[in-house]
Scaffold this motif. Structure first.
Motif, PDB file in Angstrom:
ATOM      1  N   SER A  39       0.751  -1.106  -0.045  1.00  0.00           N
ATOM      2  CA  SER A  39      -0.017   0.061  -0.027  1.00  0.00           C
ATOM      3  C   SER A  39       0.562   1.294  -0.001  1.00  0.00           C
ATOM      4  O   SER A  39       0.562   2.183  -0.728  1.00  0.00           O
ATOM      5  CB  SER A  39      -1.012   0.074   1.300  1.00  0.00           C
ATOM      6  N   THR A  51      -2.745  -3.040  -6.481  1.00  0.00           N
ATOM      7  CA  THR A  51      -3.455  -3.566  -5.269  1.00  0.00           C
ATOM      8  C   THR A  51      -5.122  -3.979  -5.850  1.00  0.00           C
ATOM      9  O   THR A  51      -6.071  -3.825  -4.910  1.00  0.00           O
ATOM     10  CB  THR A  51      -3.409  -3.228  -3.945  1.00  0.00           C
ATOM     11  N   SER A  52      -5.491  -3.515  -7.212  1.00  0.00           N
ATOM     12  CA  SER A  52      -6.854  -3.670  -7.595  1.00  0.00           C
ATOM     13  C   SER A  52      -7.391  -5.069  -7.516  1.00  0.00           C
ATOM     14  O   SER A  52      -6.662  -6.117  -7.158  1.00  0.00           O
ATOM     15  CB  SER A  52      -6.956  -3.271  -9.146  1.00  0.00           C
ATOM     16  N   GLN A 191     -12.273  -0.034  -3.326  1.00  0.00           N
ATOM     17  CA  GLN A 191     -10.856  -0.359  -3.729  1.00  0.00           C
ATOM     18  C   GLN A 191     -10.716   1.036  -4.684  1.00  0.00           C
ATOM     19  O   GLN A 191      -9.495   1.455  -4.726  1.00  0.00           O
ATOM     20  CB  GLN A 191     -10.624  -1.323  -4.425  1.00  0.00           C
ATOM     21  N   HIS A 194      -8.989   4.570  -3.547  1.00  0.00           N
ATOM     22  CA  HIS A 194      -7.551   4.623  -3.315  1.00  0.00           C
ATOM     23  C   HIS A 194      -7.185   5.049  -1.992  1.00  0.00           C
ATOM     24  O   HIS A 194      -5.993   5.668  -1.855  1.00  0.00           O
ATOM     25  CB  HIS A 194      -6.821   5.369  -4.240  1.00  0.00           C
ATOM     26  N   SER A 199      -8.224   0.527   1.025  1.00  0.00           N
ATOM     27  CA  SER A 199      -8.422   0.205  -0.437  1.00  0.00           C
ATOM     28  C   SER A 199      -8.031  -1.036  -0.772  1.00  0.00           C
ATOM     29  O   SER A 199      -8.251  -1.896  -1.511  1.00  0.00           O
ATOM     30  CB  SER A 199      -8.275   1.552  -1.259  1.00  0.00           C
ATOM     31  N   ASP A 200      -6.714  -1.115  -0.200  1.00  0.00           N
ATOM     32  CA  ASP A 200      -5.793  -2.411  -0.516  1.00  0.00           C
ATOM     33  C   ASP A 200      -6.421  -3.595  -0.076  1.00  0.00           C
ATOM     34  O   ASP A 200      -6.423  -4.619  -0.828  1.00  0.00           O
ATOM     35  CB  ASP A 200      -4.377  -2.122  -0.074  1.00  0.00           C
ATOM     36  N   GLY A 203      -9.372  -4.470  -2.053  1.00  0.00           N
ATOM     37  CA  GLY A 203      -9.071  -5.140  -3.522  1.00  0.00           C
ATOM     38  C   GLY A 203      -8.738  -6.587  -3.380  1.00  0.00           C
ATOM     39  O   GLY A 203      -8.835  -7.551  -4.050  1.00  0.00           O
TER      40      GLY A 203
END
Length: 421
Positions: A39, A51-52, A191, A194, A199-200, A203
């Motif tokens: 991250s 990290t999507s 996610q 960001h 968000s990571d 994902g």
């Protein structure tokens, strides 16, 4: 024969030797720390695809065949048989899985892929256990035979069917995929914000609930199943005793040949399942050479995991993530990974200084500085480096972990029934 009696045959690691076993809390802690570090790199580099949901979903799909090969290697080596032939057994799994899959459906293909790999394992067991041939020689021979055998079969099967050729099969019907409605969309939205770490994590979780093949679920469950069978049952204890001290195990009534045969056949079946996964789930088609060395990388993941299922799964995830980086975003994502490796080397420098290993700390510091400079002065990395990233990762992981490993004591050693008398 009691379980406690057999346990005496399995030599425990010496004090200070080997690595501590990776328990579930430690595995979760390692994953959390790795996610936090990635991250940080994502925020600095701006590589938001790092990290999507798609990145993690792709990484899981790419990690599964590697993990299955690693599980195959673990079963064989815990019984004392080195299985370099995993690559060949995967090749057999891809061919038989595709051959049955396009004719009778994907699940039939899965079963035939498992059987194809198991037959390769049976051949390896006959050569190494019964005839006591060198394990490496046998494994290499199986890899060569599998390539030639599948090429020969393709010439008069796939070559004569619509949509097929001598190098590929017709299209295979896909296995059902699962997407958790609502949750998947919510995690994808989260996610997309960001935010740091949140968000990571979204994902990563989104990759586990989006377009998830049922065969992926089965493959993931095989990791804890293997741990339970080998470390929580009398059968597993006897099998592991064959890899630690077969002479002592035989003296306590264990049929060493039987357990080695079972382990190597299961090893081949796991690799065959990995091959069937490649053909049926990953690509939907058999193609010549599609294993791409994943059998060898599975062995590397097993070694990285210190011959334990949890560590092997972590290693497979790492390799799958690296493969996915190459396929998604390519140069941009791999360029961001230069920063990640540089930061990891800084942590390695601190650790080596703490242990007063100044030479190793100096080497790590020089490599880290070089990577920081490379990252700062460039916007992309050469395409050749992108293609080589998974294999470079394999070499780095093995080089950094090799000094603290403990393989089964009798792994790869010749054994004859009654040799202890």
């Amino acid at each position: 024969m009691s379980t406690s009696t057999v346990s005496a045959t399995s030599a425990a690691p010496k004090k200070g030797g080997g690595r501590r076993k990776l328990t579930l809390p430690w595995i979760l802690l390692i994953i959390a720390a790795g996610l936090a570090l990635v991250s940080v790199v994502r925020l600095i580099s701006g590589a938001n695809d790092l990290t999507s949901v798609g990145q993690f979903s792709g990484a899981l799909q790419l990690a599964v065949p590697i993990a299955l090969a690693g599980l195959g290697g673990l079963w064989a080596e815990r019984s004392g048989v080195v299985n370099i032939g995993l690559e060949g057994m995967m090749i057999l799994g891809t061919w038989f899985g595709a051959w049955a899959g396009y004719q009778w459906g994907p699940w039939t293909g899965v079963v035939l892929g498992i059987i194809g790999g198991a037959l390769g394992g049976l051949l390896h067991a006959i050569i190494t256990v019964t005839f006591n041939v060198n394990h490496i020689v046998s494994g290499v021979a199986i890899n060569i035979l599998a390539v030639g055998f599948t090429q020969y079969l393709s010439n008069f099967t796939f070559d004569k069917t619509p949509g097929g050729s001598s190098k590929q099969s017709p299209r295979i019907e896909p296995i059902t995929e699962i997407t958790v409605p609502g949750l998947s969309d919510w995690l994808a939205t989260l996610q997309g914000k960001h935010w740091f770490l949140i968000s990571d994590a979204a994902g990563a979780l989104g990759g586990l609930v989006t377009n998830l093949s049922l065969l992926t679920v089965v493959a993931v469950l095989l990791v804890p199943a293997t741990w339970w069978v080998l470390w929580r049952t009398a059968f597993g204890l006897r099998l592991r005793s064959c890899g630690e001290n077969p002479v002592a195990a035989e003296s306590l009534g264990v049929n060493v040949y039987k357990y080695k045969y079972i382990a190597v056949i299961v090893s081949g079946a796991m690799a065959g399942l990995g091959g069937a996964f490649l053909a049926i789930v990953s690509t939907g088609i058999y193609q010549e050479g599609q294993t791409g060395g994943r059998g060898y990388i599975g062995l590397a993941a097993m070694i990285f995991g210190n011959w334990m299922p949890g560590g092997m799964a972590l290693g497979s995830g790492l390799f799958g993530f690296t493969y996915s980086l190459r396929l998604r975003g390519g140069a941009e994502n791999v360029h961001a990974m230069l920063l990640l490796i540089a930061i990891l080397l800084v942590l390695a420098v601190a650790w080596q200084l703490y242990k007063k290993k100044y030479l190793q700390a100096g080497i790590a510091a020089v490599c880290s500085a070089g990577l920081f400079v490379w990252y700062a002065l460039t916007d992309q990395v050469p395409s050749q480096f992108v293609d080589a990233a998974p294999y470079v990762t394999t070499l780095l992981v093995l080089a950094l972990s090799a000094q603290r490993l403990r393989m089964p004591k009798a792994d790869g050693m010749p054994y004859r029934k009654g040799q202890g008398k």
